[in-house]
Design a protein around this motif. Structure first.
Motif, PDB file in Angstrom:
ATOM      1  N   ASN A   1       0.835  -0.783   0.329  1.00  0.00           N
ATOM      2  CA  ASN A   1      -0.234   0.352   0.009  1.00  0.00           C
ATOM      3  C   ASN A   1       1.420   1.147   0.062  1.00  0.00           C
ATOM      4  O   ASN A   1       1.203   1.683   0.930  1.00  0.00           O
ATOM      5  CB  ASN A   1      -0.866  -0.225   1.299  1.00  0.00           C
ATOM      6  CG  ASN A   1      -1.890   0.958   1.570  1.00  0.00           C
ATOM      7  OD1 ASN A   1      -1.646   2.332   0.548  1.00  0.00           O
ATOM      8  ND2 ASN A   1      -2.489   1.136   2.147  1.00  0.00           N
ATOM      9  N   GLY A   2       0.610   1.716  -0.735  1.00  0.00           N
ATOM     10  CA  GLY A   2       1.867   3.126  -1.366  1.00  0.00           C
ATOM     11  C   GLY A   2       1.041   4.482  -0.491  1.00  0.00           C
ATOM     12  O   GLY A   2       2.628   5.179   0.031  1.00  0.00           O
ATOM     13  N   LEU A   3       0.017   3.966   0.580  1.00  0.00           N
ATOM     14  CA  LEU A   3       0.151   5.382   1.685  1.00  0.00           C
ATOM     15  C   LEU A   3       0.569   4.854   2.697  1.00  0.00           C
ATOM     16  O   LEU A   3       0.562   6.491   3.609  1.00  0.00           O
ATOM     17  CB  LEU A   3      -1.565   5.575   1.688  1.00  0.00           C
ATOM     18  CG  LEU A   3      -2.728   5.438   0.613  1.00  0.00           C
ATOM     19  CD1 LEU A   3      -3.570   5.541   0.983  1.00  0.00           C
ATOM     20  CD2 LEU A   3      -2.651   6.580   0.125  1.00  0.00           C
TER      21      LEU A   3
ATOM     22  N   VAL B   1       4.917  10.492  -7.062  1.00  0.00           N
ATOM     23  CA  VAL B   1       3.622  10.066  -6.588  1.00  0.00           C
ATOM     24  C   VAL B   1       2.182   9.476  -7.823  1.00  0.00           C
ATOM     25  O   VAL B   1       2.194  10.315  -8.422  1.00  0.00           O
ATOM     26  CB  VAL B   1       2.036   9.859  -5.749  1.00  0.00           C
ATOM     27  CG1 VAL B   1       0.927   9.110  -5.789  1.00  0.00           C
ATOM     28  CG2 VAL B   1       2.998  10.202  -4.281  1.00  0.00           C
ATOM     29  N   SER B   2       2.286   7.919  -8.260  1.00  0.00           N
ATOM     30  CA  SER B   2       1.390   7.891  -9.663  1.00  0.00           C
ATOM     31  C   SER B   2      -0.074   7.491  -9.297  1.00  0.00           C
ATOM     32  O   SER B   2      -0.500   7.231 -10.393  1.00  0.00           O
ATOM     33  CB  SER B   2       2.110   7.232 -10.753  1.00  0.00           C
ATOM     34  OG  SER B   2       3.621   7.384 -10.980  1.00  0.00           O
ATOM     35  N   PHE B   3      -1.138   8.012  -8.736  1.00  0.00           N
ATOM     36  CA  PHE B   3      -2.010   8.241  -8.366  1.00  0.00           C
ATOM     37  C   PHE B   3      -2.803   9.565  -8.102  1.00  0.00           C
ATOM     38  O   PHE B   3      -2.266  10.051  -6.761  1.00  0.00           O
ATOM     39  CB  PHE B   3      -2.813   6.704  -7.617  1.00  0.00           C
ATOM     40  CG  PHE B   3      -2.154   6.629  -5.761  1.00  0.00           C
ATOM     41  CD1 PHE B   3      -2.390   6.982  -5.433  1.00  0.00           C
ATOM     42  CD2 PHE B   3      -0.512   5.476  -6.632  1.00  0.00           C
ATOM     43  CE1 PHE B   3      -2.248   6.381  -4.096  1.00  0.00           C
ATOM     44  CE2 PHE B   3      -0.383   5.545  -5.114  1.00  0.00           C
ATOM     45  CZ  PHE B   3      -0.779   5.697  -3.574  1.00  0.00           C
TER      46      PHE B   3
ATOM     47  N   PRO C   1      -1.864  14.220   0.988  1.00  0.00           N
ATOM     48  CA  PRO C   1      -1.244  13.836   0.772  1.00  0.00           C
ATOM     49  C   PRO C   1      -0.861  12.751   2.462  1.00  0.00           C
ATOM     50  O   PRO C   1      -1.323  12.605   3.155  1.00  0.00           O
ATOM     51  CB  PRO C   1       0.287  14.838   1.248  1.00  0.00           C
ATOM     52  CG  PRO C   1      -0.449  15.780   1.837  1.00  0.00           C
ATOM     53  CD  PRO C   1      -2.248  15.676   1.545  1.00  0.00           C
ATOM     54  N   ALA C   2      -0.664  11.481   1.530  1.00  0.00           N
ATOM     55  CA  ALA C   2      -0.306  10.782   3.843  1.00  0.00           C
ATOM     56  C   ALA C   2       0.851  11.270   4.059  1.00  0.00           C
ATOM     57  O   ALA C   2       1.987  11.554   3.774  1.00  0.00           O
ATOM     58  CB  ALA C   2      -0.133   8.953   2.355  1.00  0.00           C
TER      59      ALA C   2
ATOM     60  N   VAL D   1      -7.020   4.833  -1.315  1.00  0.00           N
ATOM     61  CA  VAL D   1      -7.860   5.957  -0.541  1.00  0.00           C
ATOM     62  C   VAL D   1      -8.994   6.332  -0.512  1.00  0.00           C
ATOM     63  O   VAL D   1      -9.865   6.168  -1.117  1.00  0.00           O
ATOM     64  CB  VAL D   1      -6.936   6.930  -1.785  1.00  0.00           C
ATOM     65  CG1 VAL D   1      -7.677   8.581  -0.591  1.00  0.00           C
ATOM     66  CG2 VAL D   1      -5.818   6.946  -2.161  1.00  0.00           C
ATOM     67  N   VAL D   2      -9.336   6.849   0.980  1.00  0.00           N
ATOM     68  CA  VAL D   2     -11.144   6.854   1.847  1.00  0.00           C
ATOM     69  C   VAL D   2     -10.757   8.067   2.281  1.00  0.00           C
ATOM     70  O   VAL D   2      -9.933   8.360   2.901  1.00  0.00           O
ATOM     71  CB  VAL D   2     -10.972   5.452   2.422  1.00  0.00           C
ATOM     72  CG1 VAL D   2     -12.462   5.695   2.714  1.00  0.00           C
ATOM     73  CG2 VAL D   2     -10.925   4.273   1.387  1.00  0.00           C
ATOM     74  N   GLY D   3     -11.457   8.519   1.766  1.00  0.00           N
ATOM     75  CA  GLY D   3     -11.779  10.467   2.220  1.00  0.00           C
ATOM     76  C   GLY D   3     -12.654  10.613   2.403  1.00  0.00           C
ATOM     77  O   GLY D   3     -13.756   9.502   2.919  1.00  0.00           O
TER      78      GLY D   3
END
Length: 286
Positions: free
Chosen positions: A156-158, A170-172, A177-178, A241-243
């Protein structure tokens, strides 16, 4: 087309991509674009070229067709593509990677732009390529096996990088920002990421892409962080990603109101300041 002709094609491609972004003096980046074989990272033909109305099946099996400023599918059913070459030329130019540095590529896909980063930091440098999708991570590992300074991680890149780095790319798209992208930048470190909100179709269902998004450059200083808007973008939305709906609406409103080119600083984990372009409790853009 034989390899000699393809090499000429790649050099012309490199010149065109940098010229399109007004990049006039970046020999290492030109060398990366003129050296890395895009066909290796897109797999065998037939290829699918992304368009606004879907994908166009390319009948040609000559790799020279890949050396244009177009997106080609990696996983077309998920709208995951090998991104726009001119856009990434802009991003990599502004990231200013130097020989010997460590860079973390978040959302590495099949590794095409990761390979360019490997050339930019050189044998003394290091690239950590993080890809969430297991199949894409496996493809990247195979494609990058000849690059001794690259480590591919299926994660998980986060949650990355796990250590201090000189740069994060970052490519998504994300709505914030994490924490590790900011907290693990060295002094003088650079982060480039797409900030935006998730796109939805006419029925309110997510399309898997971003909407109202921009490329941002963050530079860590001795005190605080500089921030620069690099232009509007469309990226795949990060799977993990969850916002909140409120944060999406607030960020969309900031983009609708304009003024992005006036952004000059990131506020990070301090109290909100009056007059910010975008404000959340723990971070903002001034």
């Amino acid at each position: 087309m034989d390899e000699k002709a393809l090499a000429i094609c790649r050099r012309a491609f490199a010149t065109q991509m940098l010229e399109k972004e007004g990049i006039t003096n970046d020999p290492p980046l030109w060398n990366a674009f003129s050296t890395v074989p895009r066909e290796r990272f897109l797999g065998a033909p037939p290829w699918k070229m992304a368009r606004w109305d879907g994908y166009l099946d390319i009948s040609a099996d000559d790799p020279s067709v890949l050396y244009q400023d177009a997106l080609f599918a990696l996983q077309h059913e998920r709208q995951v593509n090998n991104g726009s070459p001119s856009l990434h030329a802009r991003g990599l130019h502004r990231l200013q990677l130097r020989t010997g540095e460590t860079v973390c590529h978040i959302g590495a896909g099949s590794g095409y732009y990761t390979a360019m980063m490997a050339l930019l930091v050189g044998p003394a440098g290091r690239v950590i390529a993080v890809e969430f999708d297991e199949a894409l991570a496996a493809r990247a590992a195979g494609n990058l096996k000849d690059y001794g300074n690259v480590e591919v991680v299926n994660a998980n890149g986060l949650e990355w990088p796990k250590e201090p780095v000189d740069a994060v790319y970052v490519s998504f798209a994300v709505h914030r920002p994490a924490d590790p992208w900011i907290d693990r930048l060295k002094i003088g470190g650079r982060l480039i990421f797409p900030l935006g909100v998730p796109d939805v179709d006419g029925t309110g269902q997510p399309t898997g892409l971003s909407s109202y998004a921009g490329f941002f450059l963050i530079v860590r200083k001795d005190q605080g962080y500089d921030a620069t808007f690099l232009g509007p973008v469309v990226f795949v939305w990060g799977e993990a990603v969850v916002g909140t709906l409120d944060s999406y609406r607030a960020l969309e409103g900031a983009f609708r109101n304009g003024g992005m080119r006036g952004i000059h600083a990131l506020r990070w984990k301090t109290r909100p300041r009056e007059g910010e372009w975008y404000t959340q409790e723990d971070w903002g853009l001034e």
